[in-house]
Design an enzyme around this catalytic site. Structure first.
Site, PDB file in Angstrom:
ATOM      1  N   GLU A 144      49.077 132.835 -30.403  1.00  0.00           N
ATOM      2  CA  GLU A 144      49.199 134.098 -29.688  1.00  0.00           C
ATOM      3  C   GLU A 144      50.357 134.912 -30.276  1.00  0.00           C
ATOM      4  O   GLU A 144      50.225 136.089 -30.563  1.00  0.00           O
ATOM      5  CB  GLU A 144      49.451 133.834 -28.199  1.00  0.00           C
TER       6      GLU A 144
ATOM      7  N   SER B 213      58.477 135.660 -22.203  1.00  0.00           N
ATOM      8  CA  SER B 213      59.409 136.785 -22.246  1.00  0.00           C
ATOM      9  C   SER B 213      60.306 136.622 -23.470  1.00  0.00           C
ATOM     10  O   SER B 213      60.454 135.522 -24.013  1.00  0.00           O
ATOM     11  CB  SER B 213      60.267 136.811 -20.981  1.00  0.00           C
TER      12      SER B 213
END
Lengths: 383, 402
Positions: B248, B387
């Site tokens: 990803e 994050s």
């Protein structure tokens, strides 16, 4: 596309790194700085023996380069190790900058007269291209070259010429025609350091090098001292400064890598509150951000080396401006945070950190700084 | 080392450019280039056009129907697609679950799922985050209990996923579920493929700060999932999840997308006037664009190196975290500058103007109407997919050993 270095490049880098790790400790560096001329003749000879002074010198004239400009990737691997080693010897000025000026502009006769001694390290060369009041504009040439007998008479002043008082030969730009900042009318000359009328005001630089203000007061040179005439001087200088800039990006890479390594090591050993300070997330994230900057510098050092040989002058100019601006931006972050994370030790003279940071700061202000390169890039940027 | 495109690369760029220009429907292109709403149908349509041309999976190996392209070719493809205004391909199938099925799935799963992902016959979404498990993903509590009864062998799944991007478009969701409460949290997680049409699956939209519907809550109430939909081994899901995250993140360079958005800033700056001349001619504003364009250049090399390393057999790892941080910060900076370039006309709020067929009156220049939405939506980039603070944790642990 290929990100691998050749086996020869890897071997050269490894042997340089081993040599510098073994022989170029911080005390050894201090000794070199204190030596006459501000560098170590012994180390200089060792570099010559390893062939690194010959990388930008054409084979026909005692060097290892296939052609003018050398192989920028060879230069990259060497400069990266010199950055890590925090080397003060004038490799960049003599064997990258001047080797290229001579290689790009000199006649066969001039090249064979000058380059073998440059390549074997027996003589040092320095370029005086910038002048007081001109900042980083190498077209700002108030120094004049007027016809005199069979040759020229040179008058003017060259600013912050690195190793200028130690070099046997100085290469200077001088205006044959036009106004001070014109983009044409500038020629390049080789001047002997002991020529009558040449004064070198020698001083130390804050990052451990030597530099000089070179004053030329009616210095007479023969016609054969002219490397590039007034129609070629600017182009040669521009190309040279680009090659020199790509090399500085590589030196910066070696320094930011070393700074991040040494900072990381410090975080693992320095204890406070009973634990290594590297256990604290505030510091972990700071050093992680330093590593992001290291990768930015790596990307742009590679990019500069890849693009500095482009034939397309505009693409080449933009690429180098981008690389130098980017390297300067990322370097600043790495430098100041390396100091910060070392705490009090970061500002001490005792550790290598402060010495790296001084060199990193000054190399990003050599032949153009962040603002200079950003403005250069921005002006040429396509809409 | 050689970072310059070869003659073959340049020819490939021409090939992609001419294909995209002739094949991308104008209505989709106009939506993308003008920041209008793109539908599921638009995205699927473009994907099927690529599939019909043999380009359905740019990052897959040839044996699964992929293109087998080099790193440079993939970059060129992304570049040309983005610049021409092609929609971004939905990554959840191609770039996320597919590599996991290829590496850890069984033969039946490969045959059942991969061809449909390739052909875009089925759309996927990602069931990772939960209300109580964001950055601390391994604390997830959605449970899957194995039941063998008269109806067969299946898992009974209960729990809630959230921030599920494009769940409202998806046919399938790949889920991390808890199959054991023994030992470390990470050791009790399994990787399950769930059909979104199964009874008990409910999708509820979450609107973002600018009324955009990308993400959802997904409720799972007594959902029966055939046990053949378990990927790999039970309780090994964390390993697969991390493998997937590497893929990803390595998709995060998004060079073409950045280039298109930076071009948008330039286009605005050429049209906006400031003190009687185009904003683009204001040296201070131009320097801001230049700074971002230079960062984009660095990102391009970093992204190429990441893909190239993978081609050399290096698995996607913490290097991808560096690229994720650099890329997402840049993405936000570009969006911010676009809003700044629009000046006072960044302010009008006309959500109806996000449809291409909007025939009403624009308060300001039409090119300013979608800027704020994009800019505010961009805030998600430094939060999702781990994050940027989590990425820094990964870097400090995996690379720096802290």
């Amino acid at each position: 596309m290929d990100f691998n270095f050749t086996q020869e490049q890897t071997l050269l880098a490894d042997s340089l790194r081993r040599y510098l790790a073994k022989s170029y400790s911080l005390p050894a560096r201090r000794q070199a700085i204190a030596a006459a001329g501000g560098f170590s003749a012994e180390h200089w000879q060792a570099y010559a023996d390893m062939g690194v002074l010959a990388l930008n010198v054409p084979e026909a004239h005692g060097g290892l380069a296939a052609g003018p400009g050398g192989n920028p990737l060879d230069t990259l691997v060497v400069m990266r190790e010199f950055g890590r080693g925090l080397v003060v010897e004038p490799l960049w000025m003599s064997a990258v900058v001047c080797a290229n000026v001579i290689g790009l502009s000199g006649s066969d006769t001039q090249q064979s007269a000058l380059l073998p001694a440059l390549a074997d390290g027996s003589e040092v060369f320095a370029l005086g291209a910038l002048e007081p009041g001109g900042r980083y504009d190498f077209n700002h040439v108030a120094t004049t070259a007027t016809a005199s007998g069979d040759g020229f008479k040179l008058s003017g002043r060259k600013a912050v010429v690195l190793h200028g008082a130690q070099a046997e030969h100085l290469i200077v730009s001088a205006r044959v025609s036009g106004k001070v900042a014109d983009a044409t009318g500038v020629a390049l000359f080789v001047v002997e350091r002991n020529a009558p009328g040449l004064r070198a005001f020698d001083y130390a630089t804050v990052d451990g090098l030597r530099a000089a203000e070179i004053t030329l007061d009616g210095v007479v040179v023969p016609q054969s001292a002219m490397l590039a005439d007034e129609t070629h001087g600017t182009a040669v200088l521009e190309r040279t400064i680009q090659l020199a800039g790509a090399a500085l990006c590589a030196e910066a890479l070696g320094i930011v890598e070393a700074l991040t390594d040494t900072t990381n090591e410090y975080l693992k050993t320095r204890k406070q509150f009973g634990v290594p300070i590297g256990k604290f997330q505030a510091l972990q994230h700071r050093v992680a951000d330093m590593l992001v900057c290291v990768e930015q510098v790596r990307a742009m050092a590679y990019f500069a080396a890849a693009k500095v040989s482009l034939e397309d002058g505009e693409a080449r100019r933009n690429a180098i401006a981008a690389a130098r601006a980017s390297v300067a931006e990322a370097s600043r972050f790495v430098g100041k945070n390396a100091v910060q994370l070392h705490g009090g030790m970061g500002v001490a003279d005792e550790l290598i950190v402060s010495h790296y940071v001084k060199r990193l700061t000054m190399l990003n202000q050599t032949f153009g700084d962040y603002e200079h390169h950003l403005a250069q890039y921005a002006e040429a940027m396509t809409a | 080392m050689d970072l310059n495109p070869s003659a073959a690369d340049r020819a490939f760029r021409e090939e992609v450019r001419s294909f995209v220009h002739s094949s991308l429907p104008a209505s989709i292109r106009d939506k993308m280039l003008n920041q209008k709403k793109v539908s599921r149908e638009d995205t699927v349509c473009w994907h099927k056009i690529l599939y019909a041309h043999g380009w359905g999976a740019p990052s897959w190996p040839v044996e699964y129907g992929g293109t087998g392209w080099t790193a440079m070719q993939r970059l060129i493809f992304d570049d040309e697609c983005a610049l021409a205004g092609a929609p971004r391909l939905i990554p959840f199938g191609h770039n996320m679950v597919a590599p996991v099925i290829m590496k850890f799935g069984n033969q039946w799963q490969k045959e059942r799922f991969l061809p449909r992902i390739l052909a875009m016959d089925e759309c996927w979404c990602q069931g990772y985050s939960e209300p109580g498990s964001g950055s601390d993903l391994a604390s997830l509590t959605t449970t899957a209990v194995r039941v063998r009864d008269a109806e067969g062998d299946h898992y009974l799944v209960n729990g809630q996923k959230t921030w599920t991007t494009l769940a409202h478009w998806a046919d399938w969701i790949f889920c991390l579920v808890r199959t054991s409460k023994e030992g470390k949290q990470q050791a009790g997680i399994s990787f399950l493929l769930i059909n979104m049409r199964t009874p008990g699956v409910t999708v509820r939209p979450i609107l973002n700060m600018h009324d955009i519907h990308h993400v959802n809550e997904v409720f799972l109430d007594n959902v029966k999932v055939p046990s053949e939909n378990l990927v790999g081994e039970e309780n090994q899901g964390w390993t697969y999840a991390k493998y997937l995250l590497g893929h990803e993140r390595s998709g995060f360079a998004q060079i073409g997308f950045h280039k298109r958005e930076l071009q948008r800033v330039k286009d605005i700056a050429r049209q906006e006037m400031s003190h009687g001349k185009p904003l683009f001619d204001d040296p201070r504003f131009r320097a801001k664009i230049a700074q971002l364009e230079i960062r984009l250049q660095a990102l391009e090399i970093m992204g190429l190196k990441l893909i190239w390393d993978q081609e050399q057999g290096k698995p996607p790892g913490p290097d991808a975290s560096i690229v994720k941080i650099f890329s997402t910060d840049l993405m936000q900076a570009i969006g911010e500058l676009a809003v700044e370039a629009a000046g006072p006309y960044a302010q009008p709020y006309q959500p109806e103007a996000q449809y291409l067929d909007f025939a009403g009156e624009f308060a300001g220049p039409p090119y300013t109407s979608g800027l704020a939405a994009t800019h505010f939506d961009n805030h998600k980039y430094t939060i999702f997919a781990g994050s940027n603070e989590i990425q820094r944790n990964i870097i400090s642990k995996m690379i720096l050993g802290l």
